[in-house]
Design a protein around this motif. Structure first.
Motif, PDB file in Angstrom:
ATOM      1  N   PHE A 114       0.821  -1.207   0.000  1.00 19.02           N
ATOM      2  CA  PHE A 114       0.000   0.000   0.000  1.00 19.02           C
ATOM      3  C   PHE A 114       0.860   1.263   0.000  1.00 19.02           C
ATOM      4  CE2 PHE A 114      -2.649  -3.368   1.568  1.00 19.02           C
ATOM      5  CZ  PHE A 114      -3.840  -3.137   0.914  1.00 19.02           C
ATOM      6  N   PHE A 115       2.158   1.107   0.215  1.00 22.59           N
ATOM      7  CA  PHE A 115       3.113   2.196   0.033  1.00 22.59           C
ATOM      8  C   PHE A 115       3.676   2.137  -1.390  1.00 22.59           C
ATOM      9  CE2 PHE A 115       2.856   1.498   4.514  1.00 22.59           C
ATOM     10  CZ  PHE A 115       3.107   2.717   5.120  1.00 22.59           C
ATOM     11  N   ARG A 116       4.154   0.968  -1.752  1.00 23.62           N
ATOM     12  CA  ARG A 116       4.659   0.702  -3.097  1.00 23.62           C
ATOM     13  C   ARG A 116       4.678  -0.805  -3.290  1.00 23.62           C
ATOM     14  NH1 ARG A 116       7.717  -2.476  -1.128  1.00 23.62           N
ATOM     15  NH2 ARG A 116       9.775  -2.178  -0.256  1.00 23.62           N
ATOM     16  N   ILE A 117       4.559  -1.236  -4.519  1.00 21.49           N
ATOM     17  CA  ILE A 117       4.570  -2.666  -4.802  1.00 21.49           C
ATOM     18  C   ILE A 117       5.749  -2.984  -5.699  1.00 21.49           C
ATOM     19  CG2 ILE A 117       3.182  -2.679  -6.920  1.00 21.49           C
ATOM     20  CD1 ILE A 117       2.747  -5.070  -3.902  1.00 21.49           C
ATOM     21  N   TRP A 118       6.310  -4.154  -5.526  1.00 20.95           N
ATOM     22  CA  TRP A 118       7.378  -4.619  -6.409  1.00 20.95           C
ATOM     23  C   TRP A 118       6.708  -5.206  -7.649  1.00 20.95           C
ATOM     24  CZ3 TRP A 118      12.243  -3.605  -6.937  1.00 20.95           C
ATOM     25  CH2 TRP A 118      13.114  -4.458  -7.596  1.00 20.95           C
ATOM     26  N   GLU A 119       6.864  -4.511  -8.770  1.00 21.26           N
ATOM     27  CA  GLU A 119       6.154  -4.856  -9.996  1.00 21.26           C
ATOM     28  C   GLU A 119       7.099  -5.492 -11.003  1.00 21.26           C
ATOM     29  OE1 GLU A 119       2.786  -2.407 -12.050  1.00 21.26           O
ATOM     30  OE2 GLU A 119       4.677  -1.783 -12.951  1.00 21.26           O
ATOM     31  N   LEU A 120       6.650  -6.595 -11.565  1.00 18.85           N
ATOM     32  CA  LEU A 120       7.433  -7.364 -12.538  1.00 18.85           C
ATOM     33  C   LEU A 120       6.659  -7.463 -13.840  1.00 18.85           C
ATOM     34  CD1 LEU A 120       8.040 -10.100  -9.906  1.00 18.85           C
ATOM     35  CD2 LEU A 120       9.930  -8.772 -10.864  1.00 18.85           C
ATOM     36  N   PRO A 121       7.340  -7.571 -14.973  1.00 20.55           N
ATOM     37  CA  PRO A 121       6.620  -7.792 -16.233  1.00 20.55           C
ATOM     38  C   PRO A 121       5.982  -9.171 -16.228  1.00 20.55           C
ATOM     39  CG  PRO A 121       8.995  -7.979 -16.566  1.00 20.55           C
ATOM     40  CD  PRO A 121       8.805  -7.475 -15.166  1.00 20.55           C
ATOM     41  N   ASP A 122       4.895  -9.336 -16.962  1.00 25.38           N
ATOM     42  CA  ASP A 122       4.174 -10.612 -16.909  1.00 25.38           C
ATOM     43  C   ASP A 122       4.961 -11.760 -17.530  1.00 25.38           C
ATOM     44  OD1 ASP A 122       3.977  -9.767 -19.508  1.00 25.38           O
ATOM     45  OD2 ASP A 122       1.846 -10.235 -19.723  1.00 25.38           O
ATOM     46  N   HIS A 123       6.035 -11.433 -18.259  1.00 26.25           N
ATOM     47  CA  HIS A 123       6.845 -12.512 -18.848  1.00 26.25           C
ATOM     48  C   HIS A 123       7.921 -13.001 -17.880  1.00 26.25           C
ATOM     49  CE1 HIS A 123      10.016  -9.536 -19.486  1.00 26.25           C
ATOM     50  NE2 HIS A 123       9.188  -8.790 -20.184  1.00 26.25           N
ATOM     51  N   ALA A 124       8.015 -12.392 -16.681  1.00 22.26           N
ATOM     52  CA  ALA A 124       9.015 -12.813 -15.702  1.00 22.26           C
ATOM     53  C   ALA A 124       8.514 -14.025 -14.922  1.00 22.26           C
ATOM     54  CB  ALA A 124       9.326 -11.661 -14.746  1.00 22.26           C
ATOM     55  N   MET A 125       9.446 -14.879 -14.510  1.00 21.49           N
ATOM     56  CA  MET A 125       9.122 -16.014 -13.642  1.00 21.49           C
ATOM     57  C   MET A 125       9.739 -15.841 -12.265  1.00 21.49           C
ATOM     58  SD  MET A 125       9.461 -19.181 -16.359  1.00 21.49           S
ATOM     59  CE  MET A 125       8.962 -20.408 -15.166  1.00 21.49           C
ATOM     60  N   THR A 126      10.925 -15.247 -12.195  1.00 22.39           N
ATOM     61  CA  THR A 126      11.547 -14.941 -10.914  1.00 22.39           C
ATOM     62  C   THR A 126      11.189 -13.511 -10.526  1.00 22.39           C
ATOM     63  OG1 THR A 126      13.609 -14.199 -11.963  1.00 22.39           O
ATOM     64  CG2 THR A 126      13.429 -16.534 -11.404  1.00 22.39           C
ATOM     65  N   GLY A 127      11.705 -13.056  -9.388  1.00 22.18           N
ATOM     66  CA  GLY A 127      11.287 -11.756  -8.864  1.00 22.18           C
ATOM     67  C   GLY A 127      12.357 -10.691  -8.842  1.00 22.18           C
ATOM     68  N   LEU A 128      13.436 -10.863  -9.601  1.00 20.30           N
ATOM     69  CA  LEU A 128      14.549  -9.923  -9.469  1.00 20.30           C
ATOM     70  C   LEU A 128      14.434  -8.698 -10.374  1.00 20.30           C
ATOM     71  CD1 LEU A 128      18.209 -10.942  -8.893  1.00 20.30           C
ATOM     72  CD2 LEU A 128      17.704  -9.029 -10.379  1.00 20.30           C
ATOM     73  N   ILE A 129      14.089  -8.891 -11.623  1.00 23.64           N
ATOM     74  CA  ILE A 129      14.091  -7.772 -12.584  1.00 23.64           C
ATOM     75  C   ILE A 129      12.767  -7.027 -12.489  1.00 23.64           C
ATOM     76  CG2 ILE A 129      14.456  -7.075 -14.970  1.00 23.64           C
ATOM     77  CD1 ILE A 129      16.873  -8.309 -13.669  1.00 23.64           C
ATOM     78  N   GLY A 130      12.618  -6.286 -11.391  1.00 20.01           N
ATOM     79  CA  GLY A 130      11.405  -5.520 -11.179  1.00 20.01           C
ATOM     80  C   GLY A 130      11.709  -4.082 -10.827  1.00 20.01           C
ATOM     81  N   LYS A 131      10.645  -3.364 -10.517  1.00 22.67           N
ATOM     82  CA  LYS A 131      10.762  -1.972 -10.095  1.00 22.67           C
ATOM     83  C   LYS A 131       9.609  -1.685  -9.144  1.00 22.67           C
ATOM     84  CE  LYS A 131       8.134  -0.233 -14.104  1.00 22.67           C
ATOM     85  NZ  LYS A 131       6.942   0.220 -13.363  1.00 22.67           N
ATOM     86  N   PHE A 132       9.762  -0.637  -8.380  1.00 26.97           N
ATOM     87  CA  PHE A 132       8.691  -0.254  -7.478  1.00 26.97           C
ATOM     88  C   PHE A 132       7.666   0.605  -8.215  1.00 26.97           C
ATOM     89  CE2 PHE A 132      12.043  -0.762  -4.112  1.00 26.97           C
ATOM     90  CZ  PHE A 132      11.440  -1.822  -3.480  1.00 26.97           C
ATOM     91  N   ARG A 133       6.406   0.352  -7.917  1.00 27.53           N
ATOM     92  CA  ARG A 133       5.315   1.201  -8.403  1.00 27.53           C
ATOM     93  C   ARG A 133       4.500   1.640  -7.199  1.00 27.53           C
ATOM     94  NH1 ARG A 133       2.421   2.495 -12.998  1.00 27.53           N
ATOM     95  NH2 ARG A 133       3.681   1.125 -14.285  1.00 27.53           N
ATOM     96  N   PRO A 134       4.306   2.946  -7.005  1.00 29.19           N
ATOM     97  CA  PRO A 134       4.873   4.021  -7.800  1.00 29.19           C
ATOM     98  C   PRO A 134       6.324   4.279  -7.394  1.00 29.19           C
ATOM     99  CG  PRO A 134       3.615   4.961  -6.011  1.00 29.19           C
ATOM    100  CD  PRO A 134       3.454   3.466  -5.903  1.00 29.19           C
ATOM    101  N   SER A 135       7.060   4.896  -8.258  1.00 28.56           N
ATOM    102  CA  SER A 135       8.410   5.347  -7.924  1.00 28.56           C
ATOM    103  C   SER A 135       8.840   6.396  -8.935  1.00 28.56           C
ATOM    104  CB  SER A 135       9.403   4.179  -7.909  1.00 28.56           C
ATOM    105  OG  SER A 135       9.557   3.618  -9.197  1.00 28.56           O
ATOM    106  N   ILE A 136       9.827   7.167  -8.549  1.00 32.11           N
ATOM    107  CA  ILE A 136      10.370   8.218  -9.416  1.00 32.11           C
ATOM    108  C   ILE A 136      11.576   7.631 -10.148  1.00 32.11           C
ATOM    109  CG2 ILE A 136      11.331  10.543  -9.505  1.00 32.11           C
ATOM    110  CD1 ILE A 136       9.968  10.996  -6.731  1.00 32.11           C
ATOM    111  N   PRO A 137      11.483   7.428 -11.454  1.00 35.41           N
ATOM    112  CA  PRO A 137      12.570   6.753 -12.182  1.00 35.41           C
ATOM    113  C   PRO A 137      13.780   7.665 -12.377  1.00 35.41           C
ATOM    114  CG  PRO A 137      10.896   7.507 -13.706  1.00 35.41           C
ATOM    115  CD  PRO A 137      10.374   7.818 -12.335  1.00 35.41           C
ATOM    116  N   LEU A 138      14.826   7.071 -12.910  1.00 37.43           N
ATOM    117  CA  LEU A 138      15.976   7.852 -13.370  1.00 37.43           C
ATOM    118  C   LEU A 138      15.686   8.240 -14.818  1.00 37.43           C
ATOM    119  CD1 LEU A 138      18.847   5.482 -12.114  1.00 37.43           C
ATOM    120  CD2 LEU A 138      17.740   7.338 -10.865  1.00 37.43           C
TER     121      LEU A 138
END
Length: 875
Positions: A569-593
């Protein structure tokens, strides 16, 4: 309420000055505002509320404001923290304050000072159903003193002050009174026998009026409880003080609202257990809702005040044992048919059905005393339920109790029944495979559940099962409340992507993503739960109606609940639907580079940083002599590096291709090892490019662990390390705080259940302050301390607003944890038990006793102990 004088219609037009006064520390750019139900205070429009002005008094920052109101004025009001544009930044928790001007003020021309204290979420806890309806329900039997009392003391012009003392005291035993005593003779000179006795006015509020000479000020005072047996319980903490401005000669009226009586806080213990593990002699293959009554009896005899369950929603997505995972809901509203007691469906059960139940019970109990045969149990219960339904269909569906249930639940019940019918008809819950029914509409729904259809009996059967589940769980819940035991539910953070909710409300979910958790010490690849993430922007458009309905439904059965992964409810670790593991993700919401930000820092080669960095030596190290075969099948050579082919450039594509190769016997090693190694190569990146905004980037979690990072120049390394640290630990805090303060109060206000948040994992700095402000109880697991420098938590140091536990449902049992790691046992005995002795290899009773006692004696509000095996109740 004391009778402070008389009133007349002619005097009602005169005005009284209300002076609000509240101590509260704000940050730069913040102000305090009071807003209420009447136009004078903005009619609940914060933009029109009364701004307060600050001044320092000793160590406190006091906010005050004055407004003129009619003599007959009454209202509700609350305080808010706002910015310069009156945008709300924070608001009080708890009940709205109520003000009714007493008759004495109807002379007009007086000033009434309201001395308030900011109400935090902790102040609202006694009004949550767990305490109000269960723990402190005895207080609800207290007689409300509505007798009008005439003040005996004269309120002399300019020589005295009328003070209303008011305190919230929820835990008062029968025969006990509440007093205020203090330095004034009117307050007994600290003698309780001569002190001011307060009257109970309902909702845990005690108050009394007292005329105090100005010469007695400043007064010091405290509240206390005084029993018939002469037992005195004085509130803890510093002495309260009330000062006045003696230079003012006019009459003064002060209404104190002193918050909660400061006493040793209530603490309790409970157990946590999956519903399927609560077994009894009469259940059929699995724990059932009605078995909770036996568990409640056991809890009462054992001195426990709480029973916590895992989620109990229907999870029958696949029609197989996978559905036993309780956190992947088919519906967030429907209860699981697994927990239905089929023997209770009818008082006139035919003998052949009784025999079927007996035979099935003998088979299921004989083969699976410790485990649940999920598929066989579900099939048996549904088979029996259908037979009983066909015999008593009209009797139940025409009953007033069913009509009441249907009317209250049809908004979710009709889509649920239609979904179950379509799932079984198409033999899949993947609603994208349902042809013209893939896209939900109300018109299609009404046709599906119409009485004119040939499958109407099937639709009604799902109504019927949910009706009986509701009745049985309601019976158990009412029994728990009557016995003084809190029934605590579990609110999963996600829903299955093939669920009723994603079918009916696709706009509320980001279906091209998955929910998970970033890597931690338990899983270096993170977690991928497979649930779609939430579209919070869409949810906000109807003030989170889906969430509000979900909590309202839970509140029908539970008096407390656990918010699974409250960090979501603060931020969620979001992964693309083609991912099977949980490493290549990003936080949503977040301020990107942004690309501009990176370019200003001298970072230019974005293809190099965002594509898998695969070199020949990496392939040779991972695959040995087979590297050429792997490269030929999965990679293309590109300049001095390799790139994944189009048909295997995601984890799911790699897994699919490997499965095909394995079926053709084309793999030189095990499929699992090759998949693991290819996944590692695929994740060998430094930055993740935003698929929706190509000029935005996110640093890969633990980017320093990659060979892609190690091969960069020193300048790039230093820049990326600094930006990585900023992204994960600094720049998002304000955003995440604001996000939580938008969503979490909606949950808390949707029901009066006591809310606890599972706040484990990578905890942003903003989480605990927000939880404290909202009155959310955190979770402390000894083996997973929130302090980064500790290996084991110290229960004696936990704060009151926590649940402490030696383990939880998704960890190993205490015994298994103790026995699985010898070196860790040594460290625990030395650092926690304070002993240099060699620890026993088994979790002997002395060890278990020490750990359990640590938790029982902790300052935490709750100590909850998981029961992680089947519990057979023979009462």
């Amino acid at each position: 309420m004391a009778n402070l004088g008389s009133s007349s219609a002619t005097k009602s037009m005169k005005s009284v000055k209300l002076k609000f006064r509240i101590p509260y520390f704000t940050e730069w750019g913040q102000r305090l505002l009071v807003c209420g139900s009447e136009p004078t205070l903005g009619s609940w429009n914060v933009k029109k509320g009364l701004l307060l002005s600050p001044f320092h008094q000793g160590d406190e920052l006091i906010w005050t404001g004055t407004v003129a109101v009619p003599c007959c004025f009454s209202c509700e009001y609350s305080y808010y923290v706002v910015d310069d544009a009156k945008n709300v930044l924070r608001w009080e928790m708890g009940n709205k304050r109520k003000l009714i001007l007493p008759p004495l003020l109807q002379e007009g021309g007086q000033t009434l000072e309201l001395h308030d204290l900011w109400q935090t979420g902790g102040d609202a806890l006694p009004f949550r159903s767990a305490f109000k309806d269960v723990i402190f329900c005895k207080s609800s039997t207290l007689n409300i003193d509505r007798q009008e009392v005439i003040l005996q003391d004269k309120l002399d012009q300019g020589e005295s002050v009328l003070v209303r003392f008011k305190i919230c005291c929820p835990n008062v035993e029968e025969g006990t009174s509440v007093y205020v005593i203090g330095s004034s003779t009117k307050l007994g000179n600290w003698k309780v026998q001569d002190g001011l006795k307060l009257q109970y006015t309902g909702e845990y509020i005690w108050e009394a009026y007292c005329v105090i000479p100005k010469s007695d000020f400043p007064i010091k005072y405290k509240y206390c409880k005084y029993g018939k047996n002469g037992c005195l319980s004085l509130e803890i903490g510093s002495t309260r003080e009330l000062s006045i401005d003696s230079s003012k000669s006019q009459l003064q009226y002060i209404f104190l609202s002193d918050g909660m009586l400061r006493e040793m806080p209530w603490r309790g213990a409970g157990v946590a257990i999956p519903m399927f593990s609560v077994r009894s002699e009469v259940d059929l293959g699995v724990g059932e809702f009605l078995d909770l009554k036996l568990l409640v009896d056991w809890a009462v005899e054992s001195g426990f005040h709480l029973v916590q369950l895992l989620p109990i929603n229907d999870t029958s997505v696949h029609g197989m044992w996978w559905d036993s995972y309780p956190y992947s809901s088919l519906s967030v509203f429907a209860l699981h048919p697994l927990y239905l007691r089929v023997q209770a469906l009818s008082e006139n059960m035919p003998e052949d059905i009784k025999n079927e139940i007996r035979n099935a019970k003998e088979c299921l109990d004989g083969k699976y005393m410790q485990d649940v045969d999920y598929e066989a149990t579900m099939a048996t219960k549904l088979s029996v339920a259908k037979k009983v339904f066909m015999q008593e269909r009209d009797l139940i569906l025409d009953s007033s109790s069913f009509h009441k249930f249907f009317s209250a639940n049809e908004d979710w019940l009709k889509p649920y029944a239609a979904f179950c019918f379509l799932r079984d008809f198409f033999e899949t819950s993947d609603h994208s495979q349902w042809g013209r029914f893939s896209n939900y509409s109300k018109d299609k729904l009404e046709k599906l559940v119409s009485k004119d259809t040939s499958h109407y009996d099937t639709i009604c059967f799902h109504y019927y099962v949910q009706f009986h589940l509701h009745s049985q769980l309601s019976e158990a819940a009412a029994y728990a409340r009557a016995k003084g035991v809190i029934l605590k539910g579990d609110l999963p953070i996600g829903v299955d992507r093939n669920s009723v909710d994603t079918w009916v409300y696709p706009n509320l979910f980001r279906m091209n993503t998955s929910t998970g958790a970033p890597p931690d010490c338990f899983d270096k690849n993170g977690q991928n739960w497979g649930f779609p993430t939430y579209n919070w922007e869409e949810m906000s458009k109807d003030n989170y109606a889906w969430w509000r309905a979900r909590l309202t439904q839970m509140g029908k059965y539970f008096t407390a609940y656990r918010i699974d992964h409250i960090l979501g409810f603060f931020r969620i670790w979001e992964l693309p639907d083609h991912a099977m593991t949980g490493l290549i993700g990003k936080f949503r919401p977040s301020i990107p580079l942004s690309q501009e930000e990176l370019e200003r820092e001298g970072i230019w080669d974005f293809d190099r940083l965002t594509r898998p960095y695969v070199q020949k030596e990496f392939l040779q190290q991972k695959f040995g002599d087979s590297w050429t075969l792997i490269a030929a099948n999965f990679l293309n050579e590109y300049l001095d590096r390799y790139e994944f082919k189009e048909d295997c450039n995601t984890e799911k594509k790699i897994a699919a291709k490997l499965k095909s190769c394995a079926e053709k016997s084309l793999l030189p090693e095990s499929e699992d090892k090759i998949r693991h190694d290819l996944f590692d190569l695929l994740k060998n990146i430094v930055l993740i490019r935003d698929p929706e905004h190509a000029r935005n980037f996110y640093p890969r979690f633990n980017l320093e662990d990659t060979s892609s990072f190690r091969d960069l120049d020193d300048h790039s390394k230093n820049v990326l390390k600094r930006l990585y640290y900023d992204y994960y630990f600094h720049r998002q805090e304000k955003l995440w705080q604001q996000n939580a303060l938008k969503t979490l109060p909606v949950l808390l206000n949707s029901s009066d259940m006591l809310a606890c948040g599972e706040d484990l994992g990578l905890i942003p700095a903003c989480v605990h302050p927000v939880m404290q402000e909202l009155g959310l109880i955190g979770l402390r697991i000894q083996r997973m301390p929130s302090e980064p420098d500790l290996e084991f938590g110290n229960p004696s140091q936990y704060s009151y607003m926590t649940v402490c536990a030696p383990s939880c449902h998704d960890c190993s049992t205490l015994r298994a944890w103790w026995e699985e790691d010898e070196e860790r046992r040594h460290r625990f005995v030395y650092s926690v038990m304070g002993s240099d002795e060699l620890p026993p290899s088994q979790c002997v009773p002395d060890v278990a006793y020490f750990i359990i006692r640590q938790h029982v004696e902790a300052p935490s509000m709750w100590a909850i102990f998981p029961l992680q095996k089947c519990v057979k109740l023979w009462f």
